[in-house]
Design a protein around this motif. Structure first.
Motif, PDB file in Angstrom:
ATOM      1  N   ARG A 151       0.832  -1.214   0.000  1.00 22.83           N
ATOM      2  CA  ARG A 151       0.000   0.000   0.000  1.00 22.83           C
ATOM      3  C   ARG A 151       0.870   1.270   0.000  1.00 22.83           C
ATOM      4  O   ARG A 151       0.567   2.238  -0.693  1.00 22.83           O
ATOM      5  N   LYS A 152       1.955   1.230   0.755  1.00 23.95           N
ATOM      6  CA  LYS A 152       2.844   2.404   0.810  1.00 23.95           C
ATOM      7  C   LYS A 152       3.468   2.687  -0.552  1.00 23.95           C
ATOM      8  O   LYS A 152       3.568   3.839  -0.980  1.00 23.95           O
ATOM      9  N   ILE A 153       3.894   1.626  -1.220  1.00 22.66           N
ATOM     10  CA  ILE A 153       4.471   1.796  -2.562  1.00 22.66           C
ATOM     11  C   ILE A 153       3.408   2.385  -3.496  1.00 22.66           C
ATOM     12  O   ILE A 153       3.665   3.300  -4.276  1.00 22.66           O
ATOM     13  N   PHE A 154       2.203   1.840  -3.372  1.00 18.89           N
ATOM     14  CA  PHE A 154       1.076   2.298  -4.195  1.00 18.89           C
ATOM     15  C   PHE A 154       0.862   3.805  -4.012  1.00 18.89           C
ATOM     16  O   PHE A 154       0.781   4.557  -4.985  1.00 18.89           O
ATOM     17  N   GLU A 155       0.800   4.241  -2.772  1.00 14.74           N
ATOM     18  CA  GLU A 155       0.535   5.662  -2.485  1.00 14.74           C
ATOM     19  C   GLU A 155       1.690   6.546  -2.964  1.00 14.74           C
ATOM     20  O   GLU A 155       1.483   7.628  -3.499  1.00 14.74           O
ATOM     21  N   ARG A 156       2.902   6.043  -2.742  1.00 17.48           N
ATOM     22  CA  ARG A 156       4.075   6.831  -3.131  1.00 17.48           C
ATOM     23  C   ARG A 156       4.109   7.042  -4.646  1.00 17.48           C
ATOM     24  O   ARG A 156       4.333   8.147  -5.143  1.00 17.48           O
TER      25      ARG A 156
ATOM     26  N   TYR B 272      -5.760   0.540  -9.062  1.00 16.30           N
ATOM     27  CA  TYR B 272      -6.084  -0.735  -8.434  1.00 16.30           C
ATOM     28  C   TYR B 272      -4.962  -1.250  -7.542  1.00 16.30           C
ATOM     29  O   TYR B 272      -3.793  -1.238  -7.909  1.00 16.30           O
ATOM     30  N   LEU B 273      -5.372  -1.721  -6.378  1.00 15.96           N
ATOM     31  CA  LEU B 273      -4.451  -2.379  -5.461  1.00 15.96           C
ATOM     32  C   LEU B 273      -5.027  -3.764  -5.202  1.00 15.96           C
ATOM     33  O   LEU B 273      -5.985  -3.931  -4.449  1.00 15.96           O
ATOM     34  N   SER B 274      -4.443  -4.751  -5.908  1.00 18.39           N
ATOM     35  CA  SER B 274      -4.984  -6.111  -5.887  1.00 18.39           C
ATOM     36  C   SER B 274      -4.250  -6.944  -4.849  1.00 18.39           C
ATOM     37  O   SER B 274      -3.111  -7.349  -5.041  1.00 18.39           O
ATOM     38  N   MET B 275      -4.870  -7.151  -3.704  1.00 17.73           N
ATOM     39  CA  MET B 275      -4.259  -8.003  -2.681  1.00 17.73           C
ATOM     40  C   MET B 275      -5.331  -8.663  -1.830  1.00 17.73           C
ATOM     41  O   MET B 275      -6.392  -8.108  -1.589  1.00 17.73           O
ATOM     42  N   GLY B 276      -5.001  -9.877  -1.392  1.00 20.28           N
ATOM     43  CA  GLY B 276      -5.911 -10.625  -0.546  1.00 20.28           C
ATOM     44  C   GLY B 276      -6.561 -11.775  -1.278  1.00 20.28           C
ATOM     45  O   GLY B 276      -6.987 -11.631  -2.427  1.00 20.28           O
ATOM     46  N   MET B 277      -6.578 -12.939  -0.625  1.00 21.16           N
ATOM     47  CA  MET B 277      -7.193 -14.146  -1.154  1.00 21.16           C
ATOM     48  C   MET B 277      -8.199 -14.640  -0.103  1.00 21.16           C
ATOM     49  O   MET B 277      -8.539 -13.908   0.825  1.00 21.16           O
ATOM     50  N   THR B 278      -8.654 -15.872  -0.240  1.00 24.13           N
ATOM     51  CA  THR B 278      -9.692 -16.371   0.675  1.00 24.13           C
ATOM     52  C   THR B 278      -9.362 -16.104   2.151  1.00 24.13           C
ATOM     53  O   THR B 278     -10.187 -15.593   2.899  1.00 24.13           O
ATOM     54  N   ASN B 279      -8.148 -16.444   2.541  1.00 25.11           N
ATOM     55  CA  ASN B 279      -7.798 -16.328   3.960  1.00 25.11           C
ATOM     56  C   ASN B 279      -7.504 -14.905   4.413  1.00 25.11           C
ATOM     57  O   ASN B 279      -7.574 -14.606   5.591  1.00 25.11           O
TER      58      ASN B 279
ATOM     59  N   TYR C  87      -8.357 -11.747   2.607  1.00 27.60           N
ATOM     60  CA  TYR C  87      -8.901 -10.574   1.906  1.00 27.60           C
ATOM     61  C   TYR C  87      -9.457  -9.515   2.840  1.00 27.60           C
ATOM     62  O   TYR C  87      -9.408  -8.322   2.531  1.00 27.60           O
ATOM     63  N   LYS C  88      -9.966  -9.937   3.992  1.00 26.68           N
ATOM     64  CA  LYS C  88     -10.520  -8.928   4.908  1.00 26.68           C
ATOM     65  C   LYS C  88      -9.405  -8.042   5.461  1.00 26.68           C
ATOM     66  O   LYS C  88      -9.553  -6.825   5.562  1.00 26.68           O
ATOM     67  N   ILE C  89      -8.286  -8.673   5.775  1.00 26.07           N
ATOM     68  CA  ILE C  89      -7.132  -7.905   6.244  1.00 26.07           C
ATOM     69  C   ILE C  89      -6.626  -7.001   5.115  1.00 26.07           C
ATOM     70  O   ILE C  89      -6.328  -5.829   5.329  1.00 26.07           O
ATOM     71  N   ALA C  90      -6.561  -7.562   3.919  1.00 27.25           N
ATOM     72  CA  ALA C  90      -6.086  -6.772   2.765  1.00 27.25           C
ATOM     73  C   ALA C  90      -6.969  -5.542   2.549  1.00 27.25           C
ATOM     74  O   ALA C  90      -6.460  -4.442   2.317  1.00 27.25           O
ATOM     75  N   ILE C  91      -8.263  -5.727   2.647  1.00 25.27           N
ATOM     76  CA  ILE C  91      -9.177  -4.594   2.445  1.00 25.27           C
ATOM     77  C   ILE C  91      -8.962  -3.546   3.535  1.00 25.27           C
ATOM     78  O   ILE C  91      -8.930  -2.340   3.258  1.00 25.27           O
ATOM     79  N   SER C  92      -8.752  -4.003   4.747  1.00 30.24           N
ATOM     80  CA  SER C  92      -8.520  -3.036   5.830  1.00 30.24           C
ATOM     81  C   SER C  92      -7.207  -2.279   5.616  1.00 30.24           C
ATOM     82  O   SER C  92      -7.014  -1.199   6.164  1.00 30.24           O
ATOM     83  N   GLU C  93      -6.316  -2.830   4.809  1.00 31.59           N
ATOM     84  CA  GLU C  93      -5.062  -2.133   4.506  1.00 31.59           C
ATOM     85  C   GLU C  93      -5.089  -1.485   3.123  1.00 31.59           C
ATOM     86  O   GLU C  93      -4.054  -1.142   2.568  1.00 31.59           O
ATOM     87  N   GLY C  94      -6.253  -1.348   2.541  1.00 31.59           N
ATOM     88  CA  GLY C  94      -6.369  -0.528   1.334  1.00 31.59           C
ATOM     89  C   GLY C  94      -6.591  -1.256   0.022  1.00 31.59           C
ATOM     90  O   GLY C  94      -6.683  -0.615  -1.025  1.00 31.59           O
ATOM     91  N   ALA C  95      -6.697  -2.575   0.038  1.00 28.29           N
ATOM     92  CA  ALA C  95      -6.960  -3.295  -1.218  1.00 28.29           C
ATOM     93  C   ALA C  95      -8.310  -2.857  -1.784  1.00 28.29           C
ATOM     94  O   ALA C  95      -9.279  -2.715  -1.036  1.00 28.29           O
ATOM     95  N   ASN C  96      -8.362  -2.656  -3.104  1.00 29.83           N
ATOM     96  CA  ASN C  96      -9.670  -2.410  -3.726  1.00 29.83           C
ATOM     97  C   ASN C  96      -9.951  -3.427  -4.827  1.00 29.83           C
ATOM     98  O   ASN C  96     -10.860  -3.263  -5.631  1.00 29.83           O
TER      99      ASN C  96
END
Ligand SMILES: *Cc1c(COP(=O)(O)O)cnc(C)c1O
Length: 219
Positions: A168-173, A186-193, A195-204
């Protein structure tokens, strides 16, 4: 089941988060059920598999390439895919650009970040991302639209958080640099296990397989 799984996930995803159904090893029939549930994008890891899926599904969904793209597959891949999420070198970007130029297409792509800095894994190391993006952004037939990361395979998905934060930091920078011809959307991160954490850290954009289709035989 598959249809209901998709509907349940779509209902709980926050506004603005795109769901990619990771469809490796799944049959066209299973994918059609997912489409019935509201899937608009499927993620595929292998070109050969995608070609057989495409015969049935055609342009009913968008196709994202989420596997490792081999150079000798680029020519066929650029015809089928709407986005390539896993670009990690100048060489592969150059090939994609060349083949897209031949068919008059501009390919949206994401840069894959090796956020765990794992030697055996694909993706560019975090500290090399900016250089790579600047180099790739000069190609006329591709368009950089964000970042993708897998993160290390960990026992507890909570441990993925630092890798998502770093990406996320690289993305913003890079977004703040406002580079010409680069649109950090787009910030593509998070899989089944995870994705909720990924979304809380900015994945869209999240890539979910197992939670949609069930366990895979291969793992
Ligand atoms: C298989 C795969 C996924 C989905 O994994 P699940 O754990 O089944 O949700 C996401 N991203 C990539 C790149 C994959 O290969």
């Amino acid at each position: 089941m598959i249809k209901e799984n998709v509907q349940r996930i779509l209902k709980e995803l926050p506004e603005g988060v795109e769901l990619v159904a990771a469809a490796k090893t799944r049959s066209p029939g299973e994918i059609l059920e997912a489409i019935d549930g509201g899937i608009k994008i499927i993620g595929e890891n292998y070109l050969q598999e995608t070609l057989s899926v495409f015969k049935v599904i055609e342009r009913r969904v968008k196709y994202h390439f989420i596997g490792h793209l081999q150079k000798n597959k680029v020519k066929k891949a650029v015809k089928i895919f709407d986005m390539i999420e896993t670009v990690d070198s100048l060489e592969i970007a150059e090939k994609i650009d060349k083949r897209c130029n031949q068919i008059g297409k501009i390919m949206p792509l994401l840069i894959e970040i090796n956020s765990g800095r794992e030697k055996q894994k694909f993706g560019v190391f975090p500290e090399m991302a900016e250089r790579l993006i600047k180099d790739i952004s000069s190609f006329k037939n591709i368009k950089i639209m964000g970042l993708m990361t897998m993160g290390p395979r960990l026992g507890n998905p909570i441990e993925s958080r630092p890798y998502f934060i770093e990406t996320r930091k690289i993305f913003e920078r890079i977004k703040a640099l406002n580079l010409p011809r680069v649109e950090m959307r787009y910030l593509s991160m998070g899989m089944t296990n995870s994705y909720k954490i990924a979304i809380s850290e900015g994945a869209n954009m999240v890539r979910i397989g197992t939670k949609i289709f069930g366990e895979r035989d291969d793992d």
